[in-house]
Scaffold this motif. Structure first.
Motif, short mmCIF file in Angstrom:
data_model
loop_
_atom_site.label_atom_id
_atom_site.label_comp_id
_atom_site.label_asym_id
_atom_site.label_seq_id
_atom_site.Cartn_x
_atom_site.Cartn_y
_atom_site.Cartn_z
N THR A 1 -2.33 -4.63 -6.32
CA THR A 1 -0.84 -4.55 -7.51
C THR A 1 0.51 -4.79 -6.65
OG1 THR A 1 -1.21 -2.01 -7.69
CG2 THR A 1 -2.28 -2.82 -8.96
N ALA A 2 0.83 -4.35 -7.45
CA ALA A 2 2.36 -5.35 -7.18
C ALA A 2 2.88 -3.84 -6.49
CB ALA A 2 3.87 -5.32 -8.61
N LEU A 3 2.36 -3.11 -7.21
CA LEU A 3 3.05 -1.31 -6.17
C LEU A 3 2.16 -1.42 -4.72
CD1 LEU A 3 4.25 1.05 -6.31
CD2 LEU A 3 2.84 2.14 -7.00
N GLN A 4 1.07 -1.62 -4.82
CA GLN A 4 -0.01 -1.50 -4.13
C GLN A 4 0.29 -2.07 -2.69
OE1 GLN A 4 -3.31 -1.88 -5.32
NE2 GLN A 4 -4.16 0.00 -5.70
N ASN A 5 1.05 -3.67 -3.19
CA ASN A 5 1.33 -4.85 -2.35
C ASN A 5 2.95 -4.14 -1.57
OD1 ASN A 5 1.12 -7.78 -1.85
ND2 ASN A 5 0.41 -6.92 -3.51
N VAL A 6 3.33 -3.65 -1.87
CA VAL A 6 5.01 -3.20 -1.79
C VAL A 6 4.47 -1.71 -0.59
CG1 VAL A 6 7.31 -1.58 -2.55
CG2 VAL A 6 5.98 -3.69 -3.45
N MET A 7 3.49 -1.08 -0.41
CA MET A 7 3.29 -0.03 -0.25
C MET A 7 2.45 0.16 0.81
SD MET A 7 2.76 2.93 -3.46
CE MET A 7 2.16 4.19 -2.25
N LEU A 8 1.97 -0.92 1.04
CA LEU A 8 1.36 -1.74 2.35
C LEU A 8 1.32 -1.14 3.70
CD1 LEU A 8 -2.30 -1.82 3.07
CD2 LEU A 8 -1.22 -4.16 3.42
N ALA A 9 2.73 -2.07 3.73
CA ALA A 9 2.61 -1.77 5.24
C ALA A 9 3.62 -0.15 5.72
CB ALA A 9 3.85 -2.83 5.43
N PRO A 10 4.29 0.23 4.76
CA PRO A 10 4.90 1.29 5.62
C PRO A 10 3.44 2.66 5.38
CG PRO A 10 6.39 0.66 3.15
CD PRO A 10 4.76 -0.22 3.96
N MET A 11 2.71 2.18 4.71
CA MET A 11 1.51 3.07 5.61
C MET A 11 0.69 2.98 6.11
SD MET A 11 1.08 4.03 0.90
CE MET A 11 -0.96 5.22 1.36
N VAL A 12 0.37 1.81 6.28
CA VAL A 12 -0.45 1.39 7.42
C VAL A 12 0.37 1.14 8.87
CG1 VAL A 12 -1.89 -0.25 8.21
CG2 VAL A 12 -2.08 0.32 5.54
N VAL A 13 1.70 0.62 8.53
CA VAL A 13 2.23 0.12 9.85
C VAL A 13 3.64 1.45 10.34
CG1 VAL A 13 3.91 -1.12 11.20
CG2 VAL A 13 1.66 -2.46 9.12
N HIS A 14 3.83 2.11 8.78
CA HIS A 14 4.92 2.64 9.15
C HIS A 14 4.70 4.09 9.43
CE1 HIS A 14 8.09 -0.02 9.59
NE2 HIS A 14 6.69 -0.82 9.41
N LYS A 15 2.90 4.27 9.01
CA LYS A 15 1.92 5.78 8.71
C LYS A 15 3.21 6.76 8.20
CE LYS A 15 -0.59 4.05 12.41
NZ LYS A 15 -1.76 3.37 11.65
N GLU A 16 4.02 6.05 7.02
CA GLU A 16 4.55 6.52 6.50
C GLU A 16 3.62 7.69 5.19
OE1 GLU A 16 9.01 5.91 4.84
OE2 GLU A 16 7.75 4.21 6.01
N ALA A 17 4.06 8.98 4.58
CA ALA A 17 3.24 9.27 3.26
C ALA A 17 3.44 8.93 2.11
CB ALA A 17 3.38 10.81 3.44
N LYS A 18 1.65 8.81 1.31
CA LYS A 18 1.91 8.14 0.60
C LYS A 18 3.16 8.74 -0.40
CE LYS A 18 -1.53 6.71 -3.17
NZ LYS A 18 -1.95 6.90 -4.07
N LYS A 19 3.19 9.64 -0.34
CA LYS A 19 4.72 10.27 -1.97
C LYS A 19 5.39 9.90 -1.48
CE LYS A 19 5.75 14.83 -3.55
NZ LYS A 19 6.89 14.30 -3.04
N THR A 20 6.07 9.98 0.12
CA THR A 20 7.65 8.97 -0.29
C THR A 20 7.93 7.57 0.12
OG1 THR A 20 6.70 10.23 2.38
CG2 THR A 20 9.08 9.65 2.33
N VAL A 21 6.42 6.63 0.71
CA VAL A 21 6.34 5.84 0.13
C VAL A 21 6.74 5.14 -1.23
CG1 VAL A 21 5.31 3.33 0.88
CG2 VAL A 21 4.98 5.58 2.78
N GLU A 22 5.95 5.78 -1.83
CA GLU A 22 5.48 6.04 -3.14
C GLU A 22 6.90 5.76 -4.19
OE1 GLU A 22 2.77 6.67 -5.65
OE2 GLU A 22 2.51 6.43 -7.21
#
Lengths: 225, 242
Positions: B94-115
């Motif tokens: 989804t649009a949201l998942q598109n935006v959240m992927l790299a910060p979570m996977v590459v930058h290893k940020e917490a889901k809540k922060t990224v969302e």
């Protein structure tokens, strides 16, 4: 002479289970191996690509029965280790399935556009992360439908194991035929059971496809670019 | 002056064809550099060399003081966002998942922060109502704005736009340019390959005219559009002015 066919039902059911197990194992090993071969086919090193190509071309060109014979009769002669009919059959089915699956998986990976790799890499994903989060989920939509076909083919081909004396579904049917009056009823029963199993696999595959939304139009521009 | 990006005599060849011919330039923080010029003159390739989508055959690129090399490319990509002509959104997310992927996977940020950050970005690109849509359900202009949000969510120090409006319907171009204007006002450092001369004049702090793999002219956008110093730039600019 009348035969109580129903008395053979438990035997046949058990044999069907054995056939399913043998084919599933062959398919599973074949799918995992085939994915590995597909990745080699797409490697940036030419020697690995060439080796993978030779592997695929070789195993899909040699009849499964010959491979079974080779494993069952040849390996003990050459290496001096005993191979059970089950192992020989599984290895032969897996080798064949892996050669087909390597092509299926390769087509799946290649169906994902270059733009997807670039977007993921530009965002800093490593090649493995790109494969896992971006490429594989898209490739699976292309890989799944033909994989169901490969599984069905593997299951049918598993009947060849009867020739090296492995008592799976076909062999069981033939034994029943020998011990009764040799009529065609056991053969008919075999055909029906194979059909039912394979039809069930087809239906299961269809359900999986719906789960992965295969057929739903993907973002065409993004997927093609 | 605070240089973010330095290109030092970079050369890019595809086979025997030279795409970038000893190009040198320095980009300082807060600059909005618009690259213009005929197709095939290496503008997009220049951007793609910066984040390692293309390898250079000569010269050196350094980003925030680090040489851009195969072994440092991961660190560079973490700080450089890229927006593509064809959006290249991930169609299975989804649009949201598109935006959240790299910060979570590459930058290893917490889901809540990224969302939280992602939701704020959807507001910024005016797409809060489309957050759960798949790319195939979005128009081109919406997809490109999601792509901008995706690049921003990784909190880049440099944004690169590779012909961001060239694949769009005319009526959605304005929405995308509007978002880019907002980003420019925030003082972000941006490299923009574009044919939108008006955008370059209004928003760009600097315009680079390229032809045949070389920088032909480099200066203030309005001054260059009004009075190009070179004949080549004059011809090109008058041709796209119509």
């Amino acid at each position: 002479m009348t035969v109580d066919w129903l008395a053979y039902a438990p035997l046949i059911l058990r044999a069907a289970g054995i056939t399913l197990w043998l084919s599933w194992l062959g398919m599973l090993v074949g799918a995992v191996g085939g994915t590995g071969i597909a990745l080699l086919r797409l490697s940036r090193w030419r020697i690995l690509r060439l080796l993978a190509l030779v592997y695929t071309e070789f195993w899909r060109s040699v009849p499964i029965l010959i491979v079974m014979f080779f494993c069952y009769f040849g390996v003990p002669l050459v290496l001096g280790i005993d191979i059970s009919p089950f192992t020989a059959a599984t290895v032969a089915l897996a080798l064949h399935a892996s050669s087909t699956m390597s092509e299926v998986v390769r087509a799946g990976i290649q169906s994902v556009g270059r733009g997807q790799w670039e977007a993921a890499q530009a965002a800093g994903l490593t090649p493995i992360q790109t494969m896992r989060y971006v490429i594989a989920p898209q490739a699976i939509r292309v890989v799944l439908p033909p994989s169901v076909g490969v599984f069905i083919t593997t299951l049918k081909e598993s009947s060849l194991a009867s020739i090296i004396g492995y008592i799976e579904l076909t062999k069981t049917g033939l034994l029943i035929r020998d011990s009764t009056d040799g009529g065609f009823i056991p053969l008919l029963a075999l055909a029906v059971i194979y059909f039912l199993i394979n039809y069930a696999i087809s239906l299961g595959g269809g359900a999986l496809e719906r789960r992965f939304h295969i057929g739903r139009r993907l973002d065409t521009v993004g997927a093609m670019a | 002056m605070n240089p973010v990006l330095q290109l030092d005599s970079i050369v890019k060849r595809f086979g025997s064809r030279t795409i970038l011919d000893t190009v040198s330039m320095t980009v300082n923080a807060g600059e909005i550099v618009c690259f213009v010029g005929p197709s095939g003159t290496g503008k997009s390739t220049l951007l793609r060399c910066v984040n390692g989508l293309e390898q250079i055959q000569g010269g050196q690129i350094s980003f925030e003081g680090t040489a851009v090399l195969p072994r440092s490319i991961g660190a560079v990509r973490k700080r450089v966002g890229m927006i593509f002509q064809h959006f290249n959104l991930y169609p299975h997310l989804t649009a949201l998942q598109n935006v959240m992927l790299a910060p979570m996977v590459v930058h290893k940020e917490a889901k809540k922060t990224v969302e939280e950050r992602a939701r704020a970005l959807f507001e910024k690109v005016r797409l809060s109502h489309r957050i759960n849509a798949y790319p195939s359900q979005l128009s081109g202009g919406e997809q490109q704005r999601v792509a901008i949000a995706r690049a921003l969510c990784a909190q880049p120090h440099l944004l690169m736009f590779d012909e961001p409006t060239s694949a769009l319907d005319p009526e959605t171009v304005g929405d995308v340019l509007g978002v880019m204007r907002d980003l420019a006002k925030e003082g972000r450092t941006m490299l923009v390959v574009t044919h939108e001369i008006r955008f370059a004049a209004d928003v760009g702090t600097r315009m680079v005219f390229m032809d045949q793999g070389k920088i032909v002219e480099d200066g203030d956008p309005r001054a260059m559009i009004a009075a190009p110093k070179t004949e080549r730039a004059r011809q090109f600019l008058s041709s796209i002015h119509g």
